[in-house]
Design an enzyme around this catalytic site. Structure first.
Site, PDB file in Angstrom:
ATOM      1  N   LYS A  81       0.827  -1.219   0.000  1.00  0.00           N
ATOM      2  CA  LYS A  81       0.000   0.000   0.000  1.00  0.00           C
ATOM      3  C   LYS A  81       0.861   1.268   0.000  1.00  0.00           C
ATOM      4  O   LYS A  81       0.597   2.194  -0.765  1.00  0.00           O
ATOM      5  CB  LYS A  81      -0.932   0.008   1.217  1.00  0.00           C
ATOM      6  CG  LYS A  81      -1.886  -1.168   1.292  1.00  0.00           C
ATOM      7  CD  LYS A  81      -2.833  -1.045   2.460  1.00  0.00           C
ATOM      8  CE  LYS A  81      -2.150  -1.093   3.804  1.00  0.00           C
ATOM      9  NZ  LYS A  81      -1.459  -2.371   4.057  1.00  0.00           N
TER      10      LYS A  81
ATOM     11  N   ARG B  28      -8.684   1.771   9.535  1.00  0.00           N
ATOM     12  CA  ARG B  28      -8.269   0.401   9.822  1.00  0.00           C
ATOM     13  C   ARG B  28      -9.436  -0.454  10.306  1.00  0.00           C
ATOM     14  O   ARG B  28      -9.330  -1.673  10.328  1.00  0.00           O
ATOM     15  CB  ARG B  28      -7.161   0.381  10.883  1.00  0.00           C
ATOM     16  CG  ARG B  28      -5.836   0.954  10.399  1.00  0.00           C
ATOM     17  CD  ARG B  28      -4.748   0.750  11.443  1.00  0.00           C
ATOM     18  NE  ARG B  28      -3.497   1.373  11.062  1.00  0.00           N
ATOM     19  CZ  ARG B  28      -2.576   0.795  10.290  1.00  0.00           C
ATOM     20  NH1 ARG B  28      -2.781  -0.427   9.831  1.00  0.00           N
ATOM     21  NH2 ARG B  28      -1.457   1.428   9.997  1.00  0.00           N
TER      22      ARG B  28
ATOM     23  N   ARG C  29      11.650  -6.347   3.957  1.00  0.00           N
ATOM     24  CA  ARG C  29      11.283  -4.934   3.998  1.00  0.00           C
ATOM     25  C   ARG C  29      12.220  -4.141   4.906  1.00  0.00           C
ATOM     26  O   ARG C  29      12.648  -4.616   5.945  1.00  0.00           O
ATOM     27  CB  ARG C  29       9.838  -4.785   4.489  1.00  0.00           C
ATOM     28  CG  ARG C  29       9.319  -3.356   4.358  1.00  0.00           C
ATOM     29  CD  ARG C  29       7.823  -3.296   4.382  1.00  0.00           C
ATOM     30  NE  ARG C  29       7.257  -3.583   5.687  1.00  0.00           N
ATOM     31  CZ  ARG C  29       5.981  -3.398   5.990  1.00  0.00           C
ATOM     32  NH1 ARG C  29       5.150  -2.937   5.066  1.00  0.00           N
ATOM     33  NH2 ARG C  29       5.527  -3.688   7.190  1.00  0.00           N
TER      34      ARG C  29
ATOM     35  N   ARG D  30      11.956  -3.583  10.989  1.00  0.00           N
ATOM     36  CA  ARG D  30      11.027  -3.466  12.112  1.00  0.00           C
ATOM     37  C   ARG D  30      10.787  -4.829  12.758  1.00  0.00           C
ATOM     38  O   ARG D  30      10.752  -5.856  12.078  1.00  0.00           O
ATOM     39  CB  ARG D  30       9.687  -2.901  11.645  1.00  0.00           C
ATOM     40  CG  ARG D  30       9.779  -1.517  11.043  1.00  0.00           C
ATOM     41  CD  ARG D  30       8.410  -0.900  10.897  1.00  0.00           C
ATOM     42  NE  ARG D  30       7.430  -1.805  10.309  1.00  0.00           N
ATOM     43  CZ  ARG D  30       6.163  -1.481  10.114  1.00  0.00           C
ATOM     44  NH1 ARG D  30       5.709  -0.293  10.470  1.00  0.00           N
ATOM     45  NH2 ARG D  30       5.321  -2.334   9.567  1.00  0.00           N
TER      46      ARG D  30
ATOM     47  N   ARG E 203      -0.187 -10.313  12.860  1.00  0.00           N
ATOM     48  CA  ARG E 203      -0.757  -9.115  12.237  1.00  0.00           C
ATOM     49  C   ARG E 203      -1.741  -9.488  11.129  1.00  0.00           C
ATOM     50  O   ARG E 203      -2.757  -8.805  10.942  1.00  0.00           O
ATOM     51  CB  ARG E 203       0.362  -8.237  11.670  1.00  0.00           C
ATOM     52  CG  ARG E 203       1.255  -7.623  12.741  1.00  0.00           C
ATOM     53  CD  ARG E 203       2.388  -6.834  12.122  1.00  0.00           C
ATOM     54  NE  ARG E 203       1.886  -5.653  11.416  1.00  0.00           N
ATOM     55  CZ  ARG E 203       2.590  -4.991  10.505  1.00  0.00           C
ATOM     56  NH1 ARG E 203       3.800  -5.409  10.166  1.00  0.00           N
ATOM     57  NH2 ARG E 203       2.071  -3.924   9.919  1.00  0.00           N
TER      58      ARG E 203
END
Length: 210
Positions: free
Chosen positions: A13, A88, A123, A156, A167
């Protein structure tokens, strides 16, 4: 054009928001970025949010939405915007409607869970400006360094496989119902995962007929 990007964590996104922002000439409104900016600038709603955060509490939906309303009132949003990271939940989406935040389309980027887990392990995030990279699909020009602000990139804790799985579970139960929410309003566009970032962008543009 006023867009919302939906999709699981790691669906791309943020990357697509950056590309579409440049191509369409409209700003990307990232919840995390504008929250930090509001707190830094000492705006009334920013100070309100800081008070919750200093107490270790979650910032309530209405405060988050108020910060977004303030941001969308700025001149650069006159021709449209891309919302990344909000809403969200369905309650957030309902508050947005109550506050008059207009949306033309909600674009859902569809990616299988196993692909997400593999993708997120590569990432890298800039802790300063929030820009996102990937070691394979979207590497920085200089390894380990943000091309935007030259800060050192980090991995992260959220991108660890076990955390990603948790998640994803939260996404499917809490955020994914937003697809039905916007479909009921005739505003949902779904885009299947593609082999490259550029191909995904092309599919989004095709879905939006732009």
């Amino acid at each position: 054009m006023r867009l919302i990007l939906l999709g699981a964590p790691g669906a791309g996104k943020g990357t697509q928001a950056e590309i579409l922002s440049r191509q369409l000439g409209i700003p990307t409104i990232s919840t995390g970025n504008i929250l930090r900016a509001a707190i830094r600038d000492g705006t009334p709603v920013g100070l309100k949010a800081k008070d919750y955060m200093d107490k270790g509490q979650l910032v309530p939906d209405d405060v988050i939405i108020d910060i977004i309303v303030d941001r969308l009132a700025k001149p650069d949003c006159a021709k449209g915007y891309i919302l990344d990271g909000v809403p969200r939940t369905i309650p957030q989406a309902e508050v947005m409607e109550e506050k008059g935040i207009a949306v033309d389309w909600a674009v859902s980027i569809e990616v299988e869970d196993d692909v997400i887990v593999k993708r997120m392990s590569g990432r890298r995030i800039c802790p300063n400006c929030g820009r996102t990279y990937h070691v394979d699909n979207n590497p920085p020009e200089k390894e380990g360094v943000c091309g935007e602000c030259e800060s050192e990139l980090i991995i992260r804790a959220d991108d660890e496989p076990e955390t990603v799985a948790a998640r994803l579970e939260t996404y499917h139960s809490v955020t994914e119902p937003l697809k039905a929410f916007y479909a009921e309003r005739g505003k949902l566009k779904t885009v299947e995962n593609q082999a490259s970032i550029d191909a995904t962008t092309a599919e989004i543009r095709k879905a939006l007929e732009i």
